[in-house]
Write a protein that holds these residues in place. Structure first.
Motif, mmCIF file in Angstrom:
data_model
loop_
_atom_site.group_PDB
_atom_site.id
_atom_site.type_symbol
_atom_site.label_atom_id
_atom_site.label_comp_id
_atom_site.label_asym_id
_atom_site.label_seq_id
_atom_site.Cartn_x
_atom_site.Cartn_y
_atom_site.Cartn_z
ATOM 1 N N ASP A 1 -25.030 6.525 -61.154
ATOM 2 C CA ASP A 1 -23.984 6.075 -60.231
ATOM 3 C C ASP A 1 -22.629 6.637 -60.647
ATOM 4 O OD1 ASP A 1 -23.193 4.501 -57.960
ATOM 5 O OD2 ASP A 1 -22.265 3.103 -59.376
ATOM 6 N N ARG A 2 -22.369 6.632 -61.924
ATOM 7 C CA ARG A 2 -21.097 7.178 -62.423
ATOM 8 C C ARG A 2 -21.006 8.678 -62.166
ATOM 9 N NH1 ARG A 2 -21.473 4.029 -68.012
ATOM 10 N NH2 ARG A 2 -20.951 1.963 -67.242
ATOM 11 N N VAL A 3 -22.115 9.371 -62.318
ATOM 12 C CA VAL A 3 -22.132 10.811 -62.060
ATOM 13 C C VAL A 3 -21.851 11.076 -60.585
ATOM 14 C CG1 VAL A 3 -23.630 12.849 -62.009
ATOM 15 C CG2 VAL A 3 -23.627 11.362 -64.016
ATOM 16 N N LYS A 4 -22.440 10.283 -59.702
ATOM 17 C CA LYS A 4 -22.209 10.451 -58.266
ATOM 18 C C LYS A 4 -20.738 10.234 -57.924
ATOM 19 C CE LYS A 4 -26.808 8.856 -57.050
ATOM 20 N NZ LYS A 4 -27.552 7.733 -56.497
ATOM 21 N N VAL A 5 -20.140 9.202 -58.486
ATOM 22 C CA VAL A 5 -18.729 8.929 -58.227
ATOM 23 C C VAL A 5 -17.857 10.046 -58.798
ATOM 24 C CG1 VAL A 5 -16.819 7.351 -58.724
ATOM 25 C CG2 VAL A 5 -19.035 6.431 -58.054
ATOM 26 N N ALA A 6 -18.184 10.518 -59.993
ATOM 27 C CA ALA A 6 -17.420 11.609 -60.596
ATOM 28 C C ALA A 6 -17.531 12.879 -59.747
ATOM 29 C CB ALA A 6 -17.900 11.873 -62.018
ATOM 30 N N CYS A 7 -18.730 13.174 -59.250
ATOM 31 C CA CYS A 7 -18.907 14.345 -58.377
ATOM 32 C C CYS A 7 -18.131 14.175 -57.075
ATOM 33 C CB CYS A 7 -20.386 14.572 -58.094
ATOM 34 S SG CYS A 7 -21.305 15.189 -59.518
ATOM 35 N N ALA A 8 -18.083 12.960 -56.561
ATOM 36 C CA ALA A 8 -17.318 12.709 -55.333
ATOM 37 C C ALA A 8 -15.836 12.953 -55.571
ATOM 38 C CB ALA A 8 -17.561 11.277 -54.855
ATOM 39 N N VAL A 9 -15.326 12.481 -56.687
ATOM 40 C CA VAL A 9 -13.916 12.686 -57.008
ATOM 41 C C VAL A 9 -13.629 14.171 -57.197
ATOM 42 C CG1 VAL A 9 -12.146 12.270 -58.771
ATOM 43 C CG2 VAL A 9 -13.579 10.384 -57.974
#
Length: 122
Positions: free
Chosen positions: A9-17
């Motif tokens: 989940d953190r990776v997905k949010v980081a990729c989104a940012v």
């Protein structure tokens, strides 16, 4: 299955940012290109970031929060137009009075400080 808020989940949010920032940076780096190209890069970055965020747990929670916030604002009883205009005028008047008061206080303190305490003449 991963726990809510896990590493994935953190990776997905980081990729989104990163995607959103890439769209914004791309918009400014392509300053010499046509406006349509620049806006396309910006929109593409925002869309990719939104899609990536949507697939994360925190992104879904944010969407649910936004929907609930919108529902709550629909419940607000807004004042009639005349009342809103009158109250806005009162706020502007009060802000103007405070600004004049602070300006006057500043000038008085400046006069006292420079002329009497420090002995400087401006």
């Amino acid at each position: 299955m991963q726990a809510e808020g896990g590493l994935g989940d953190r990776v997905k949010v980081a990729c989104a940012v990163v995607a959103i920032l890439a769209g914004i940076v791309g918009f400014y780096l392509l300053a010499g290109k046509p406006t349509l190209t620049r806006v396309g890069v910006l929109v593409a970055g925002l869309v990719v970031g939104a899609v990536l965020a949507w697939f994360s747990a925190s992104g879904r929670e944010f969407i649910a929060f936004a929907k609930e916030s919108y529902r709550e604002t629909r419940k607000v009883v807004w004042p009639p137009r005349n009342d809103a205009i009158r109250l806005t005028g009162i706020v502007f008047g009060f802000v103007l009075m405070i600004a004049i008061f602070l300006w006057g206080t500043d000038k008085v303190l400046e006069f006292v400080l420079y002329n009497f305490i420090l002995g400087w003449k401006k």
